[in-house]
Each structure stands twice: as C-alpha cells, then as structure tokens.
Design a protein around this motif. Structure first.
Motif, PDB file in Angstrom:
ATOM      1  N   ASP A   1      -4.812  -2.135  -0.697  1.00  0.00           N
ATOM      2  CA  ASP A   1      -3.544  -1.795  -1.342  1.00  0.00           C
ATOM      3  C   ASP A   1      -3.752  -1.349  -2.792  1.00  0.00           C
ATOM      4  OD1 ASP A   1      -2.373  -2.325   1.065  1.00  0.00           O
ATOM      5  OD2 ASP A   1      -1.264  -4.095   0.429  1.00  0.00           O
TER       6      ASP A   1
ATOM      7  N   SER B   1       3.040  -7.666   2.807  1.00  0.00           N
ATOM      8  CA  SER B   1       2.789  -7.051   1.493  1.00  0.00           C
ATOM      9  C   SER B   1       3.578  -7.737   0.382  1.00  0.00           C
ATOM     10  CB  SER B   1       3.140  -5.554   1.512  1.00  0.00           C
ATOM     11  OG  SER B   1       2.265  -4.831   2.347  1.00  0.00           O
TER      12      SER B   1
ATOM     13  N   ASP C   1      -4.580  -8.357   1.703  1.00  0.00           N
ATOM     14  CA  ASP C   1      -5.283  -7.517   2.693  1.00  0.00           C
ATOM     15  C   ASP C   1      -6.754  -7.324   2.349  1.00  0.00           C
ATOM     16  OD1 ASP C   1      -2.642  -7.114   3.332  1.00  0.00           O
ATOM     17  OD2 ASP C   1      -2.712  -4.935   3.264  1.00  0.00           O
TER      18      ASP C   1
ATOM     19  N   ASN D   1      -0.285  -6.326  -3.898  1.00  0.00           N
ATOM     20  CA  ASN D   1      -0.794  -7.263  -2.894  1.00  0.00           C
ATOM     21  C   ASN D   1      -2.314  -7.181  -2.751  1.00  0.00           C
ATOM     22  OD1 ASN D   1      -0.971  -8.895  -0.495  1.00  0.00           O
ATOM     23  ND2 ASN D   1      -1.006  -6.996   0.704  1.00  0.00           N
TER      24      ASN D   1
ATOM     25  N   GLY E   1       0.797  -1.224   0.000  1.00  0.00           N
ATOM     26  CA  GLY E   1       0.000   0.000   0.000  1.00  0.00           C
ATOM     27  C   GLY E   1       0.826   1.269   0.000  1.00  0.00           C
TER      28      GLY E   1
HETATM   29 CA    CA Z   1      -1.524  -3.251   2.920  1.00  0.00          CA
END
Ligand code: CA
Ligand code: GDP
Length: 310
Positions: free
Chosen positions: A47, A201, A35, A32, A8
């Motif tokens: 992200d 991540s 999440d 990623n 992110g």
């Molecule tokens: Ca993240």
C-alpha cells in the motif's frame, strides 16, 4: 492541512485527486501496512508503494499498482527455477529495486517511516506519506474451515476466492503510531477516510493504539468516501469481506461501521436512495459522483470532499 487514511488503490486515487486541488505538501497520508509481507527476504509494503508510485507519477496506469513500464525478468527466472512455486507474488524488476532498498535500510536500523520518506523523495513526492506504524502489524485472514493465512496468501495466492470467517491484525496491540501520525490527525483541518477497503485497509490503521481515538476525537472534521458503490466494490473483495464478517455490503453498511469516528459520508449518486439510511446510521450524507475514472471526475470528487470542511 489535510490528513488522509489510505489503503492502496482506492487510497492513492483519492490522494492523487486531493493533491490535484490543494498543494500536495499540505496533505499527509497515513497508510495501511497490515498488508506488508516479507518475500524472498525482502520487505514489501504494497500500500505504501502504491501511494508513493501513484503520487510520483510512476504507477502502472492499467493496474493502479506496480510500476509503469515494468519488466519481469527476475520473476521469469524465479518461476523457471522453482517450477512456479516461489513466483506466486509478482514483483517487477523496477519494483524490486524499491524492495531491495527498503530491506537494506531497515537492516541498517532505519525506521519504516524514514525509509518511506526517502523513497517518496526519490519520486519528488511532497505529500507526507506515513506508514500507520513503524512496528510490525500483520493482517491475518481466518478462512472458513479454520485455516489462517497471511493477507497476501489470501489476496494474491488464493485470489480472494475463498470464504473468510475472521480478520485480525497480529501485533497491533503492541504497535505504536509512526512518528507524526497522531499530530497529523490532531492538527488537520480535515481528516479524509479514503474509499479504501473497510476491513483490511482502513480497520488496521484505526486499530493502531491511539489512532482510532485520535480520528474519533476529530469526528466533526472527518469525511469518508464510501468504497462501496451500488452494493459492490469497484474491484477487490471489500463487498464480500463486509458480508462475510456480518456487515451489509452497501454504503449503509459502511456508514454503520464508520459512524463512530467519521461525521460525514460521501456516497455515490447511484446510492442517492440510501441517503436517509446513512443519516439514520449517524452520518451526514453527501451524494456525489464518486468514481474517479479520470482527472476531471477525481478533481470534482476532491472538491466535494473539501467542501465538507467549510
Ligand atoms: Ca492493500
Ligand atoms: P488496495 O489496498 O489496493 O486493495 O486498495 P484500497 O483498500 O485502498 O481500496 C480498495 C477499494 O477502493 C475497493 O473497495 C474499491 O471499491 C474502492 N475504490 C477504488 N477506486 C475507487 C473510486 O474511484 N471511487 C470509490 N468510491 N471507490 C473506489
């Protein structure tokens, strides 16, 4: 052509820096999605949204995530109705529009990569933003004491103030790389591992079958930027997660984790004294100011990263 592996906030900062010094359409981001979470029936991809909002100039400059000029009317209603119970994860009014759109399109049968491209187009983002996979992969966090929670419950609900014993990526064995991911890695002149959280991540992206091997195949063309500076994360739990899972929370610890697939590590000037240890871990070490505090600092770091390709 540049392909960047990104989470992110650290990921989007690096991407904004890179796309400031090379034409944005020459950059592909592989982002990623471990999440991702379904909240109130809505598919939220934190992200991906951070990357698209940042590259589209729509991100909140204070937080680095969420929308600029955001309002919170819907959350306020939800908080009042549920006495706070259902309002633990903040979704701004503008941001909600994105999640409504994503959820509707996924419900119509579109893939996450297709929907992400549509959202990126709305922001005029010409960098190709790809989810690591269109398939569900869910980062699960095993807490000390044995309880396992979803990533957002750990990160937001528990404010990552709890000890972690284990992290796993549920569903990853069956996940396929999103369309274009493997080609973007194989065809890149340079693969950049952004200064993103190594545990939650970068690791999930590389865990998608085929992706880790594709990056490792390009090892001599892979440059990573350490998210750990002077033994600490700039923000978030990356340093603690590294320690709790048995790694060293330092640029050297990052080098030991990333050496199998990345040839070069950029470490901050604060860590110049660790260069020999980074090299002993098997990575070429480049020392440079690595904190992207403003446009000039970011551009300078992007140039350092690009210079490793020549
Ligand atoms: Ca993240
Ligand atoms: P998240 O998904 O929003 O948690 O963000 P990421 O995983 O992409 O990045 C989190 C990591 O980025 C943290 O460990 C930070 O230390 C690191 N980070 C953020 N900004 C910078 C920066 O300007 N320079 C470096 N070297 N690391 C950064």
């Amino acid at each position: 052509m540049i392909t960047a592996i990104a989470g992110g906030v650290g990921g989007s900062r690096m991407l904004r820096a890179l796309t400031g010094v090379v034409p944005p359409e020459r950059v592909t981001a592989v982002v990623n999605t471990g999440d991702d979470v379904v909240l109130h029936g809505l598919h939220v991809s934190p992200d991906l949204d951070t990357v698209v909002y940042t590259l589209g100039g729509a991100a909140n400059p204070e937080t680095g995530w969420g929308r600029a000029g955001e309002t919170w009317e819907a959350m306020g209603e939800l908080r009042a109705l549920s006495a706070g119970r259902l309002a633990w994860f903040n979704l701004g009014d503008r941001d909600l529009g994105t999640h409504l759109y994503r959820t509707s399109r996924l419900g119509e049968g579109a893939g996450l990569s297709e929907v992400t491209a549509e959202i990126a187009r709305r922001w005029g983002v010409t960098t190709r933003v790809l989810p690591m996979s269109d398939d569900r992969v869910e980062t699960r966090v095993g807490l000390a004491g044995g309880r396992e929670v979803g990533f957002q419950e750990y990160f937001v609900g528990l404010r990552h103030e709890v000890e972690v014993e284990q992290v796993r990526f549920d569903g990853v064995e069956a996940a396929r790389p999103a369309p274009g991911v493997l080609e973007a890695i194989a065809g890149a002149d340079l693969v950049v591992v952004c200064p993103s959280n190594p545990v939650v991540s970068v690791a999930p992206v590389l865990a998608v079958p085929g992706v880790g091997d594709a990056v490792a195949d390009r090892r001599e063309r892979v440059v990573a930027v350490s998210p750990i500076v002077a033994g600490a994360a700039l923000r978030g739990p990356a340093d603690r997660l590294l320690t709790e899972l048995g790694n060293e929370a330092s640029a050297v610890g990052v080098a030991r984790l990333w050496a199998p697939f990345a040839g070069t590590l950029v470490v901050d000037v604060a860590d110049a004294g660790l260069a020999a240890e980074v090299e002993a871990a098997g990575m070429r070490c480049v020392v440079a100011p690595s904190i992207m505090s403003g446009p000039a600092e970011s551009a300078a770091l992007a140039r350092v990263v690009l210079a490793t390709a020549s």
